[in-house]
Structures are given as C-alpha cells and as structure tokens.
Design an enzyme around this catalytic site. Structure first.
Site, PDB file in Angstrom:
ATOM      1  CG  ASP A 327      -1.859   1.138   1.306  1.00  0.00           C
ATOM      2  OD1 ASP A 327      -2.360   1.527   0.246  1.00  0.00           O
ATOM      3  OD2 ASP A 327      -2.101   1.654   2.415  1.00  0.00           O
ATOM      4  CG  ASP A 625      -2.120   2.087   6.608  1.00  0.00           C
ATOM      5  OD1 ASP A 625      -2.654   1.813   5.508  1.00  0.00           O
ATOM      6  OD2 ASP A 625      -1.910   3.250   6.991  1.00  0.00           O
ATOM      7  CG  ASP A 629      -4.377  -2.040   2.834  1.00  0.00           C
ATOM      8  OD1 ASP A 629      -4.556  -1.878   1.612  1.00  0.00           O
ATOM      9  OD2 ASP A 629      -3.964  -1.152   3.586  1.00  0.00           O
TER      10      ASP A 629
END
Length: 884
Positions: A327, A625, A629
């Site tokens: 990410d 985070d 995700d």
C-alpha cells in the site's frame, strides 16, 4: 435499495427506501429491523485451542510415530511407549505454544462500528444503538462521530470524512449532496458516507442505504470470511518431504518383516519390535521440534528488529517471496502531509524534511535560504501560519498533529521557516467544501491583514493582482499560474494557493468580504504525503534480492505515479481501478506481469491483484495499514501490517506486524527468512544421516539375520538428543555472504537437491557402516552385548558431532577461523551432547533404562576415529565440488 445510491438524486433514494427527510416512524423502523436484521457484521467461528492443538499432529511422520507407540504399548514395551509418546507430545507442545492465538480480523472490524447514533424517529431526534439502524433511517453526523452505516447524504455543511482506512486517500474527503457518476471509484463517491469511517469536520444529515453485511465494510468482512489462508512454501515442502519419508519407512519396514519371518523364521513379537525400531530410526522425529524452534528463534530475532510475527512459518515464507505488494499511504509514505515545494513569482523553493516534525531546510537552487532575505517566502509562511487551525507538538518523542493533515503540513512548513502563529486573530471564515478556502483577519504590527488560503482556482477568481519580483504588486497573470499548477500536479503534488490583502478598518471578515475580491495572489504550495526516508534504500535492497515491488493504492493515479518514481518503481504508468474492473481474470494475470503501480483501487481490486499474482506462480507478500487492505493481506502468502498506524483489523489479518511502520524492516525480515530456510535445510541435511545410519544398521541386521547393533529405545535416545542439541546448533548460524543478492528460491522446488541427497546417502553409509563394523568387531572378540551396543551408539553420536562441524558450511571448507568464532552456541550444544552421552554410558539409572554399560576410556578412540573419517570424507567432497 437501488444498487447505486451515490448516482441518484436524494428524492429518488428516499423513494426507493420508502422513507422521507423527516425520518421513519418507530413502527416502520421495527418492521424494517425484522426484514433487514441488525446493523451488525457477520461473525466467523474462531479456531478453538483444542483445534489448534490437534492441528499440531497433522504430519505423516507423526502418524507413523503414533502407530509405533500404539504397537509398542500392545507388545508391552512400556519404556519404548513412554519415550515415543514424549517425543510426539513435545513436538506438539512446541508448535502449539509458539503459534499463539489465531487471527480474528472480523472481530477487529466489528470494533470499528459506532455503538450509538443520532436518528430522526417520529419527527424527533433520539439516540439509539447503531445495531438498531435500518435502511431509511435519517442520521445526523457531527465532528468526531463514527459513521454507523452507509449513508446517502442530503445535507452537508463543510462535511469532511476521514476514509483512509477504507479508500487509501491521504486526506479527509470533502462531502457534497450532489449525485456522482455510477461508475465512480469508492474514494470519488462524495455523496456517500461509509460505515466505519470518521467525521473529521463539519456536520451533515444522511439517509441509511445499507446496514450490516450490505455496507462497504461489510463486503470486506465477507471477503475476509471467504479468503482461505494460503499454505506456505515451507509447509508444502515439508508436507511432501514428510509423506515421502513416512511412506518409505513403512514400505521398508514391511519388507523387513517379510524377510525376517519368511527367511529366518523370526517370531512376530521380535520382528515387530525390530520393524518399529527401524521406522523410528528412519524417521527424524526431532525434525518438527527443530523446525519449530528454528522458526521461534527467527521470530525472537525479528521482534528485536520491530517485526512481530504472529505465525511461525511466516518468517521463512517472507524469505521466499517473489513479489512484495505494498500500500502507499502509511506504508511507503508516513500518511503525514508535507509541503515539498513553494512557488512564488520570484522563485521555486524546495522544502526538505518529511512528516510533521519541523525539521528541514528551505532551498533555492540547492542553497539554504531564510525568509529574512526573501519577502515572498516570508509572506507564504505567514499565510501558512495564520490561516490555519492545526497544531503540531512533540509527544513521547514523536511529532503529533492536532487538526487536519493538509493544515498540519502547512503549519510544519511555517515552523521550518521560523514563523509561528503569534498574531491576534480578529475574525475568520472557516474552511468549507462549498467555497474551498479559509480566511482569517489578523492583527499584525503593520496593521490588520486578511490571509487567504485554499484551492488555486477559487483564489485566482478573487485576486486582481499578484506579488511582483521587486516586492510590490503587478496585474494578475492567470495563465502563468495555471501553467504552474499543472506542473505541480504532474509531480503528484496537491496544490493550494495563498493570497492576502490589507484589512484596515475591518473588525470582521465574511464570505462576502472574501468574494468581493481585491486580493494579491502570493503563490502556490505543493503538498504531498512523501515517501519515508528509509524506503528508497529498502526498495532497492528488496529489488536487488530479485523480488519485484508493486504499489497498490486507493489514491489518485498522479500521486501514485509520483511516489512510485521517488521510491524507484518508475517505468510503467499507473493502472487504475476502472481498468482492473473491466479486466477478466486471465487478462489480469497478463496485466500484473507488466505493471507495478495501481491506483484508485478498492479492496476487491487489491484482492484480485494478489490472486492474479499467485495464479502466475508468485509468492506474494502484501503490506498495508487500512481495513481496505485486510482481505488482500489474508489472501497473500505473507500479510504484513503496520503496527503504529495500522487498524486492528489489518493487524489481525496479517502474519507479521511492523512495530515501527518501517518498510525497511521488511528487507531485514526477508534476509532473516532466507537465513532461516538455509539453516532448516542444513539441519535436515545434518539430521537425515543420523536416521539413515540408524535405519541402515537395523535394516542390514534384519536382512542378514544378525543381532541388532542398537535397540529401538537406543535409536530414540540418539534421535532425541541429536535433535535438541546438535541440530539446534544450526539454528544459530548467521546469514551466508551474499544472501540478499540471490534470486528467490522456487517455492515448488524440492526441499533437497541432488547434492544434498548424495551427501545424506554417503554420510549415512559411512556412519552406519562404522557402527555395524564396530559392533561386529566387538562381538567377534567376545565383548558383551551391552558393551558392544554402548560403543556402537557412541560411534553414532561422535560421528554426528564431527559431521556437524562440516555441515555448518555447505560449500566452503570447515577448516577456517569462523568454525570457532561465528556460532558459539554450536560448541555449547556439542558439550551438552557429550555430557548427555556420558550420562547415557555411565549413570546407573540410564544404564538400566537403555541397556547400556560403562566402557573404558580407550574405547572412545574407535568412535573418534570414525568421526574423523566422516569429517574428512565430507571435506574432500566439498573440495572436489569446488574444483569441478
């Protein structure tokens, strides 16, 4: 409810829901609650402790040991049964306690939901439990509220909602009531407020369009429930290896039984005990314990490096990954907005430093400058300081933001420039998403000044002049500024503008005063959530290890591309979520081969990308985070969550949690994973000759009809103490040179290559042959059976000690200084092994348990000679391989 409430006007949405702006009646709400159920997320059954315990026994080698234990119990061999049971129980206990608590990501997501909500029922505002909300309910939102369900907004006053955990956006999303396109990405649905997100500023009213599992966060929990945790490469390799060993041992034991009964007429009781002894000898029953302990040691070492491992095999798996999907927001970047550049009519100033720590320099043509000698820069810093409601302060060694991220970045820039908010604020126009600016009337030494900051186009509309290079003003050149805005946008920067005008005679400032114009345009701020300082080097290290890094973010394509270029992922344009939506699964497999950057992605897109990479044969690590995700983290071979800024849902779905939110820790964890795999492989190549030698001794003895040189119980003894001493020593071996310059290993490759198999075979023959020869020699010279077997066992053990010295170095010679300096634990393990073997030989209660007896000092010369021969043979083999 209509499938796309964000794309329809409010009146249509109310009609579809059978509701109205005045809310539902209590009776209608009760009926709807019966129809739709509670506003709660589905709960998945957790793995119980006893299920986790039983899972420790799912190993073909353990099955054979259990069967052997049952057989010895039926034959009345109590001591053998106890020892076998102890080995099985110890192995299970190590795995059970090291593995720890299983993941519970769904419970963590449930904790994100708001416990109560303000709802319009029976034409009155009441507070109800959020679980009682139903589609059609009208809900009020205030700053700090958690959004309790998916809402279609129909009133909004400067409403901004923090959605980064769901969408990956770096800054709070501005909300409006106008419908948006039906195909809009999740982050672009400005007419919606989503369950589990947080109101950052402003107020609003919305009608509930979805509750429970039908919300966007509910879709994520459903995906989590459907995703099955991937089997790790080590688990697959060990499973194949264990099955082959177990089947081979059983087949050879059956052959031995047939030969002994048919040819030699051996009694069934005796032949069964010998067959059990062979099966126990051939199977490295200590291997599961050694594997668990080696992984546990790796887990402890990684914890010291701020990587908390929740599942033992994950550390090794990270060493075999071929792709790291990461990410952007909060992982590659700090999720802390930072002013990177400031442009005035005079100059473009670069600003160093990242995050909210006011540590950095202002550069002009790579030279450090201060606002004292640059009036244009000083005025930009003043607007950043005065037209600002955010604050940054140091707490527990970290700089913490109070307020909105963009304002925090501007406040930090002002502090870097040496400007603090020391003016007396007379009045203000707070930021509003309708007019997209903030204005303050401030009392300065030189008089009252109106400071204005906001969207560049809105400020340009209200300015007729601009600051000139000589410090005065000149007519506004709008085309010039629009060109600069495009330049900043191409760099992936979020652009804000600054303006000011004199405020003499004013005691208030209103939207009308601002819209009246007359401002002087000062310049532009270029703001970005920049990469962490250590990320560039970490990405390079991972790439040098032959691992491809891919960025998957919910942020805009231009921002994603800019960050990708900075961290070293340049080369291909960003693929958007809309493009992924149109691609079939087979087309997606082609896309992931050619592209490394993906933007405006939803949780579904992230999950599909990981699945496509796995379908291509990749071993995937996924970092993130946000709750968006969590499904892809669970699907990946290794899920890596951020520990500081990561949501609890993400941490619980992950295999590894980075306590320092540092991408560089992943590179260190990969090195540790590769080292662990090397050490496990060394342990296997070391242990199997022990089992091969013991199995060979019993196999040959039964085939030729001779007395067993070692008993089944003595076999168990050798296996157990070798596993907990000598094999364990290899767990402490340091990383080999150049380990991070290797290509990732093939996850489908066999655990042992031809070189390892050949070494196992000839070392087994050497140690086993020496044991048989010693036993036969002693028997022919009228030594007692106890003495012959005791010295035979000592030959096995000492041969293993000398083989350990050579096995510590797979290719290079063991006759080097590092043999004595790099792994002191190995010498402690050798000392412990010899102490145990002396106890086995000389202590009366051990002699009684294992049918051994005391031997003279000179009798140790034979085992030592056998060990030297083994060491020499392996070293000659390595020398030949190096030369050839």
């Amino acid at each position: 409810m209509n499938a796309a409430p964000h794309a329809h006007d409010v009146r249509t949405v109310f009609e579809d829901l059978g509701s109205r702006p005045e809310g539902l009646s209590s009776a209608d709400a009760a009926t709807a609650l019966e129809r739709h159920g509670e506003n709660a997320l589905p709960q998945a059954a957790e793995e119980t402790w006893w299920q986790r315990l039983l899972r420790q026994f799912r190993d073909p080698m353990i099955y054979v040991l259990i069967a052997a234990g049952v057989m010895t119990a039926l034959l009345g061999e109590v001591v053998d049964t106890i020892v076998i049971a102890a080995v099985v129980i110890i192995n299970a206990a190590v795995g059970f306690f090291q593995e720890g608590k299983a993941a519970n990501a769904l419970a963590a997501i449930r904790d994100m939901l708001s416990p109560s909500s303000e709802v319009l029922r029976d034409n009155a505002w009441v507070t109800v439990a959020s679980s009682e909300l139903v589609p059609g309910d009208v809900v009020r939102l205030r700053p700090g509220d958690k959004v309790p369900a998916d809402l279609r907004l129909f009133q909004s006053s400067s409403l901004r909602i923090e959605e980064s955990a769901l969408t990956g956006e770096s800054v709070p999303a501005d909300k409006r009531i106008e419908a948006v396109a039906e195909g809009s990405d999740l982050g672009d649905r400005t007419s919606m407020a989503f369950s589990g997100t947080t109101v950052a500023a402003g107020t609003g009213l919305g009608v509930v369009t979805a509750t429970g599992a039908d919300t966007q966060i509910g879709h994520i929990t459903t995906m989590l429930d459907e995703v099955e945790a991937a089997e790790t490469p080590l688990t697959r390799s060990m499973s194949r290896f264990s099955s082959m060993l177990a089947v081979g041992a059983v087949l050879l034991a059956a052959l031995m039984i047939a030969v002994s009964v048919i040819i030699y007429g051996t009694s069934w009781g005796e032949v069964l005990m010998s067959a059990i002894g062979f099966a126990v000898a051939a199977i490295p029953e200590g291997l599961p314990a050694v594997m668990a302990i080696t992984l546990a040691l790796g887990v402890q070492k990684m914890a010291a490096r701020n990587a908390i491992t929740r599942r033992l095999t994950s550390v090794e798996t990270l060493g075999s990954v071929t792709t790291v999907c990461t990410d952007k927001t909060g992982t590659l970047t700090r999720n802390e907005m930072t002013v990177r550049a400031v442009h005035t009519r005079n100059h473009t100033y670069e600003v160093t430093g990242t995050g909210y720590a006011p540590e950095g320099r202002l550069l002009l043509d790579d030279e450090v400058v201060t606002p004292d000698g640059h009036l244009d820069l000083a005025r930009m810093a003043q607007v950043a300081a005065y037209a600002n409601d955010a604050g940054v302060e140091k707490r527990d060694g970290r700089w913490v933001l109070t307020g909105e991220p963009t304002d925090g970045g501007l406040r930090t820039f002002a502090l870097k420039a040496g400007v603090d908010d020391t003016a007396r604020r007379i009045a203000e126009v707070p930021f509003d998403s309708e007019f997209k600016y903030m204005a303050t009337l401030d009392a300065l030494e030189q008089g009252a000044v109106v400071h204005l900051k906001g969207a560049p186009d809105r400020l340009l509309d209200r300015c007729d002049r601009q600051s000139s290079p000589d410090g005065g003003t000149e007519p506004l050149d709008r085309a010039y500024w629009e060109g600069k805005i495009e330049e900043f946008g191409a760099r992936g920067l979020r652009v804000l503008a600054a303006a000011w005008k004199r405020g003499e005679g004013l005691d208030d400032v209103t939207v009308g005063d601002v819209d009246a114009g007359g401002f002087v345009f000062l310049g532009l701020y270029g703001i970005i959530d920049p990469p962490r300082d250590e990320v560039v080097d970490a990405v390079r290290t991972v790439q040098e290890a032959g691992v491809r890094v891919r960025m998957i973010t919910g942020d805009h394509a231009s921002t994603a591309s800019a960050i990708a270029r900075e961290v070293g992922l340049a080369g291909h344009r960003a693929i958007t979520g809309a493009e992924l939506e149109k691609a079939t699964d087979s087309e997606l497999q082609t896309i992931v081969r050619d592209h490394d950057v993906y933007a405006r992605t939803s949780p579904e897109h992230k999950l599909r990308l990981v699945q496509a990479l796995q379908a291509n044969g990749e071993v995937v690590a996924m970092t993130g985070d946000g709750v968006n995700d969590a499904p892809s983290l669970k699907q990946s071979d290794v899920g890596v969550a951020m520990g500081i800024k990561g949501t609890e849902a993400t941490k619980d779905a992950a295999d590894i949690v980075l306590a320092d939110d540092n991408f560089a820790t992943i590179a260190a964890a990969m090195k540790m994973g590769r080292t662990i795999y090397d050490n496990l492989r060394k342990a296997i190549v070391f242990m199997l000759p022990t089992n091969g030698a013991q199995g060979l001794v019993i196999f040959v003895a039964m085939l030729v009809g001779m007395t067993l040189p070692i008993t089944p119980l003595q076999v168990l003894w050798v296996n157990l103490i070798t596993a907990v001493t000598l094999s364990l020593a290899l767990s402490f071996e340091p990383a080999e040179p150049g380990i991070m310059q290797r290509r990732p290993r093939n996850p489908d490759a066999a655990l042992l290559d031809s070189e390892a198999i050949l070494r196992i075979l000839y070392v087994s023959v050497l140690i086993g042959g020496a044991t048989i020869a010693v036993f036969q020699y002693l028997q022919m010279n009228d030594a007692s059976l106890e003495v012959s077997r005791t010295i035979a066992v000592n030959t096995l053990v000492v041969g293993q000690v000398f083989y350990l010295f050579s096995a510590r170095f797979s290719r290079v010679s063991a006759l080097r200084r590092e043999l004595f300096t790099t792994n002191p634990v190995s010498w402690l393990c050798v000392a412990l092994m010899l102490a145990l073997q002396l106890a086995f030989t000389y202590l009366p209660f051990m002699q009684a348990a294992f049918d051994t007896t005391s031997v003279g000092l000179l009798s140790w010369g034979v085992p030592i000679l056998a060990g030297v021969l083994v060491f020499a043979a392996v070293e000659v083999d390595k020398l030949i391989r190096r030369r050839v």
